[in-house]
Design a protein around this motif. Structure first.
Motif, short mmCIF file in Angstrom:
data_model
loop_
_atom_site.label_atom_id
_atom_site.label_comp_id
_atom_site.label_asym_id
_atom_site.label_seq_id
_atom_site.Cartn_x
_atom_site.Cartn_y
_atom_site.Cartn_z
N THR A 75 8.95 34.51 -32.40
CA THR A 75 8.61 33.34 -31.59
C THR A 75 9.78 33.03 -30.67
OG1 THR A 75 9.48 31.72 -33.16
CG2 THR A 75 7.16 32.36 -33.42
N GLU A 76 9.48 32.34 -29.59
CA GLU A 76 10.54 31.85 -28.72
C GLU A 76 10.10 30.53 -28.12
OE1 GLU A 76 11.07 34.82 -25.62
OE2 GLU A 76 9.59 33.84 -24.35
N LYS A 77 11.04 29.72 -27.75
CA LYS A 77 10.71 28.47 -27.07
C LYS A 77 11.85 28.12 -26.14
CE LYS A 77 12.41 25.52 -30.83
NZ LYS A 77 12.08 24.38 -31.74
N GLY A 78 11.54 27.33 -25.13
CA GLY A 78 12.57 26.97 -24.18
C GLY A 78 12.15 25.83 -23.28
N CYS A 79 13.11 25.38 -22.49
CA CYS A 79 12.86 24.29 -21.55
C CYS A 79 13.74 24.53 -20.33
CB CYS A 79 13.21 22.96 -22.21
SG CYS A 79 12.91 21.54 -21.15
N ILE A 80 13.12 24.63 -19.16
CA ILE A 80 13.82 24.95 -17.93
C ILE A 80 13.67 23.76 -16.96
CG2 ILE A 80 13.94 26.53 -15.96
CD1 ILE A 80 12.51 28.61 -17.78
N PRO A 81 14.77 23.24 -16.43
CA PRO A 81 14.66 22.11 -15.50
C PRO A 81 14.05 22.54 -14.17
CG PRO A 81 16.92 22.89 -15.61
CD PRO A 81 16.17 23.63 -16.67
N MET A 82 13.17 21.71 -13.62
CA MET A 82 12.56 21.94 -12.32
C MET A 82 12.89 20.73 -11.43
SD MET A 82 8.84 23.31 -13.67
CE MET A 82 8.21 23.71 -12.02
#
Length: 378
Positions: A243-250
């Motif tokens: 599994t992987e998860k992430g959060c990228i600012p836009m």
């Protein structure tokens, strides 16, 4: 305190790519360099995807590529013609291993697993503090993103947040020659939500539940959405292998304004993420080229920035999605339903001419963008 020519606070994509390219160009031989990160980069913590024409500099670590893909709107399905583009996937562990194996041959490059707690530009040098030790350097490259930086500005900030499952099915199911680029047929629930499906073989694929929205979801909601999607596909017998998860600012926040004479913000901390899409790998590849060229000519990091009309296009889209987050599906669906995928890719890579820009813009819902334009003007 130990002194270095360059220190990199954070050793993720932007830092490792910069140092790696310096090494390839023979620019590391006489400079003591320190990379600081709380992670050892020994795990497959993320997956990057990008498009490019034919062969590229990173093909040796591309784990899979596709010549075409499906796009699903809420009421249509279209096979995208990539033209001369290929959609490529790089796994985090493959990237880290490739770069670090190269850098270990340089005795002047030191990689230390420590958490950076702060840094200060004293004009003549920079001091970098970690939980266990302090260092000084001539120049600091910071890639540690602080969410509060952009939150203080007047620019809208969204998150591209996601969770992905790598699955293995008991029976062959996937067409490994085609990815699913975006699937907006899933419930939107007042947001911009879609699924990626990146098949590696008939039995294996990465499925990623992705949102462009202001707030994150409870962990369970991502898992539930992927389970429901698999069930709708008719996949019931499978194993989750990773599994992987992430959060990228836009955001179109001008991160370069926080640079000092000797401190340069890079990666997400420097606004290197493509604001309107969250794509990072290709943008970082370009920015590192610009940075290395800059270092041959300039010493004042405040001069390293570029603001163009693509920045303004991104600002308009984020303005719309910030105010009406559910509009993302209709905007992207209109683009890919009416437009050519190859031209859209070129546009998102910021390589189009003005006349080509207009062709892409013409596919978008005009009322939404006119209103966003008026808000930004007045």
């Amino acid at each position: 305190m130990k002194h270095y020519h360059y220190i990199f606070s954070g050793s993720g994509l932007s830092a490792l790519m910069t140092v790696y390219k310096m090494a390839l160009l023979g620019k590391l031989t006489d400079k003591p360099i320190l990379l600081l990160d709380s992670s050892s980069k020994q795990q497959n913590d993320r997956t990057w995807c990008f498009w490019e024409k034919e062969n590229g500099n990173w093909d040796t670590i591309v784990s899979k590529q596709w010549d075409s893909a499906w796009f699903h709107g809420e009421d249509f399905k279209k096979e995208l013609d990539f033209g001369s583009y290929k959609y490529k996937m790089v796994k985090g562990i493959g990237f880290y291993s490739h770069i670090l194996s190269k850098l270990t041959s340089y005795s002047n490059v030191h990689i230390v697993q420590q958490k950076v707690t702060g840094f200060t530009d004293y004009d003549t040098h920079v001091q970098v503090n970690t939980k266990t030790e302090n260092y000084t350097c001539d120049k600091l490259f910071n890639s540690i993103y602080n969410p509060q930086t952009a939150a203080k500005g007047k620019y809208p900030v969204l998150q591209q947040h996601f969770k992905g499952w790598f699955i293995k099915t008991k029976m062959p199911f996937f067409d490994e020659s085609k990815a699913t680029f975006m699937d907006f047929s899933i419930p939107q629930k007042g947001n911009t939500r879609f699924m990626y499906v990146l098949p590696n073989s008939p039995n294996t694929a990465l499925l990623e539940y992705t949102l462009f929205s202001e707030h994150l979801l409870p962990e369970k909601e991502y898992d539930t959405a992927i389970k429901e999607y698999l069930l709708n596909l008719g996949i019931t017998d499978y194993e989750i292998t990773e599994t992987e998860k992430g959060c990228i600012p836009m955001t179109s926040y001008p991160f370069w304004k926080n640079n000092t004479k000797n401190i340069l913000n890079i990666g997400s901390a420097g606004g290197w993420t493509k604001a309107s899409t969250g794509y990072t790998f290709k943008n970082t590849d370009k920015k590192t080229e610009e940075l290395i060229d800059f270092l041959d000519k300039e010493t004042d990091f405040r001069k390293f920035y570029k603001k163009n009309h693509f920045w303004f296009y991104d600002l308009l889209l984020l303005n719309i999605l910030y105010r009406s987050n559910e509009k993302g599906s209709s905007i992207f669906s209109a683009m890919f339903k009416k437009g050519k995928a190859s031209l859209i890719f070129k546009f998102l890579d910021e390589e189009t001419s003005f006349s080509e820009d207009l062709k892409v813009i013409a596919t978008c819902p005009k009322g939404l963008f006119v209103k966003a334009l008026m808000r930004n003007i007045f």
